[in-house]
Design an enzyme around this catalytic site. Sequence first.
Site, mmCIF file in Angstrom:
data_model
loop_
_atom_site.group_PDB
_atom_site.id
_atom_site.type_symbol
_atom_site.label_atom_id
_atom_site.label_comp_id
_atom_site.label_asym_id
_atom_site.label_seq_id
_atom_site.Cartn_x
_atom_site.Cartn_y
_atom_site.Cartn_z
ATOM 1 N N LYS B 45 40.357 59.719 38.292
ATOM 2 C CA LYS B 45 40.261 60.730 39.356
ATOM 3 C C LYS B 45 39.824 62.079 38.772
ATOM 4 O O LYS B 45 40.320 62.503 37.733
ATOM 5 C CB LYS B 45 41.603 60.879 40.076
ATOM 6 C CG LYS B 45 41.549 61.847 41.255
ATOM 7 C CD LYS B 45 42.811 61.758 42.092
ATOM 8 C CE LYS B 45 42.945 62.967 43.010
ATOM 9 N NZ LYS B 45 42.026 62.980 44.154
ATOM 10 N N CYS B 134 31.796 65.283 46.485
ATOM 11 C CA CYS B 134 32.955 65.581 47.331
ATOM 12 C C CYS B 134 32.544 66.520 48.474
ATOM 13 O O CYS B 134 32.062 67.625 48.237
ATOM 14 C CB CYS B 134 34.041 66.231 46.486
ATOM 15 S SG CYS B 134 35.562 66.467 47.380
ATOM 16 N N LYS B 172 27.315 60.949 40.310
ATOM 17 C CA LYS B 172 27.779 60.400 41.583
ATOM 18 C C LYS B 172 27.185 61.211 42.724
ATOM 19 O O LYS B 172 27.351 62.428 42.787
ATOM 20 C CB LYS B 172 29.306 60.409 41.664
ATOM 21 C CG LYS B 172 29.838 59.720 42.918
ATOM 22 C CD LYS B 172 31.318 59.415 42.784
ATOM 23 C CE LYS B 172 31.905 58.820 44.035
ATOM 24 N NZ LYS B 172 33.349 58.518 43.873
#
Lengths: 470, 449
Positions: B45, B134, B172
């Site tokens: 994480k 995010c 990502k």
Amino acid sequence: MNSLLELLSRLPAERDELELPDKKPTYSAAEAKAEADRCLYCADAPCIKACPTEIDIPTFIKKIATGNVRGSAKTIFEQNLLGYSCARVCPVEVLCVGACVYNAWHREPIAIGRLQRYATEKATAHGETPLLARSSGASRAPDGADEASSQAGGARKKVALVGAGPASLACAGYLALEGHDAVIFEKRALPGGLNTTGIAPYKLHAQDALHEIAWVEALGVAIQTGVEVGKDVRGEDLLRDYDAVYLGVGLGEDTKLRIPGEDGPGIYGATAWIEAMKLARAQGTSPKNARVLVIGGGNTAIDVARECALLGAAEVTMVYRRDTASMSGYAHEMEGARKEGVRLVTHATPVAFERDASGALTGLRVSLKSDTQGAPGEQVLACDMVAVAIGQSKMHAIAAEFPGVTVDGRGCIVADPATGATGNPKVFSGGDCINGGKEVVNAVADGRNTARHLERTWAGPRDARKTWPT
Amino acid sequence: MADLSIDFAGIKSPNPFWLASAPPANSGEQVMRAFDAGWGGAVWKTLGDPIVNVSSRFGAIDYAGQKVMGFNNIELITDRPLEVNLREIREVKRRYPKHAVVVSLMTETRDDWRVLIRRCEDAGADGLELNFGCPHGMCERGMGSSVGQEPKLLQEITAWTKEFAKTPVLVKLTPNIGDILDPGIAAVRGGADGLALINTIKSIIGVDLDRLIPEPRVGVASTNGGYCGPAVKPIALHMVAALAREPKITVPISGIGGISNWRDAAEFIALGSTSVQVCTAVMHYGYRIVEDMIDGLSSYLDQHGMTSVRELVGRAIPGFREWGELDLGYQIVARIDADKCIGCQLCVAACRDGAHQCIFTGPDDQTRPPQAHFPGTAPAPRPQVIGALAGDRVPWVDEPECVGCNLCALVCPVPGCITMEQTSGESGDTWNRRVSEGRDKVPGGIHDG
């Protein structure tokens, strides 16, 4: 008007029926949603066609699934005003549930009855805001007061309904919703007909039947109990004072066997016994520890047998004169009775009751016709209590009060099942008194159909095109 | 038994199943339990400067009794001290040297990236994953998807990290963008060794209709979060396949988005993923789901004659064509198996209201709309139904009118009851070909008549 509390106050707090809990208790919200989510939402669904009142079942179930429980109940009540009791008493196994397409897939059919019970109980719970509004009723003017009557289509009419059973309640309720005055005359102290006095307690207790009646009354229906038409009120008075009369009188006394020994203690008519058990604490009629015989092969016979078994009878035996296949009771009900320990003797015709010197019942002599259960001949079945469930008399006497109303060879009032119309243009009829004894839901359908027929007939030109969701 | 091991840009993993950077990979204790359960790797994480989270932070969509069809969160990166995370990473690598431990990172300045990368690699990370996806909380601070939505910035930061990193760098990507190729190509230009996608989709999961506050509720308000779970799989598959087809994308892809079982994983791999990352399904059911993922994928490979999962990578890519290259002459029609039909007639309702009006319930079906019928076609006779479960409720298909859209087969609840049968050969006729030959105009258009 009778409030629910007032109605309930007429019920004894202690009644035999309260010993029998619900067989299919109401769902929790989570259970209802889980079951509702299973429904395929069939098009042109076969369950609708299997319902005598043609409730839009897939729609009401989908509404439960989306959390629209009030809308769900509305969908039910639009077609079946007594959807609350029908949810509990309908033989769904042979109606909607029996038609569910899941049966063809060998999967558990949707529990339509229990979902209907969930929706209708939620929506009629104490404290809920009224679900059904009078359509144009508020603006209807009484007949003769021509002002406004053209605005609201037809004028407000007055209808007298005889008997406070499901047929009359449905008819009166739908008429009230259309803005008409509906007054029900009931000779008993409690309204509801069989819903109050005759349904097996593990399906519907008397207080729940009264709860529904209070809800129907709140729609604007007036119920006068303790008034017998033909005695306290004459038919001619009703014909004079009302725009229409509805006969929803059901059936009469239990039929007797007319065999020796029948008159005396220990022997009861089935519906009379059920009524006593439902509405009172037994005074010498308790089947507890007794050897009980139930004569007959219909659903009432099965109900009595099952109730006696559940109330603690030592043994319960049904005595039926033909073979199992000829029984008019439902197979699923018989299976339920067998699970409670009820025995069945077929091909046995009652010949005479036997009593001891004091007059107490000791047995029933039957004539056995077939050799399937031993040699033919006579046999004595020992018993302490007998319930006779071989039918009820017809209420044809009421017909004589209304000129033009006729009865058929069976003693049933002759009426058009689509409209309830009888030989008297002002008199309509429905329910058990015209069909000889069917389901509550059939009586509701009859009552509703008459209400709609009357509304269509009375509607002014503006309302003439009004279509019902049938 | 097929070999499930992979080599992702130099990161070795005993199988392609990795935990995605998320709550299931939040601590050493969790990651070690996941490895014990069978997971081949974990993307830790996201590390950076620890944050303070809100409560609540997860929301879900249920559908018809199925829980958590879609999921969203407004949780941010790690809320644990960096030193604690690094100590646990070191411990995990010491105990599980053959498993892949990739560390997700998010920070701002060049110098911060340098420090963070050095400390992670010192702790034993097998690779780094830059969190440019995010869509909530961090993007307002100039990180996460705010980087992923700016290909030039993404390329520049990727290049910084490549200066500092000794281990492979994965980027990502966020799906909150017009064309996934733009950030994908930028990442490769910046030197990325691999791509990971998709991050979550900007979303509002629902509204509390009693309080009239969006969910997940934080006191008297809420905010948009990141959408994921089974519902996003089709979007993720498309984006993975778009990158896998692009010649400029020369690095391996780690597929993410609604992967819940081996079938989902096999689909991602067939469309170009080398590893797959799983989060929502683990949050729903726990680490134990990997057992069937490994078993199912392995069995699938065996049954299809593949000895290694590497053989599956990208195998479905040639089957993807642009619309203009699809065969216009290929024709299928619906057939209803009367013996399987239960008579629900959902196909009738769907075809009548939602498709092309060719399924009927009787020879005299009054619902037949004449406008649905091309001139000259006659209705097909109703087939004889004998001994079917649903009796005369079995519908029938007017085959000449059936356009082969699939809708009836999709809504039919009984597996195998409605099948789509091919009624044509390969025609080779495509829209592109018709354009090139000047046959692309169909009569009845704006300038006709």
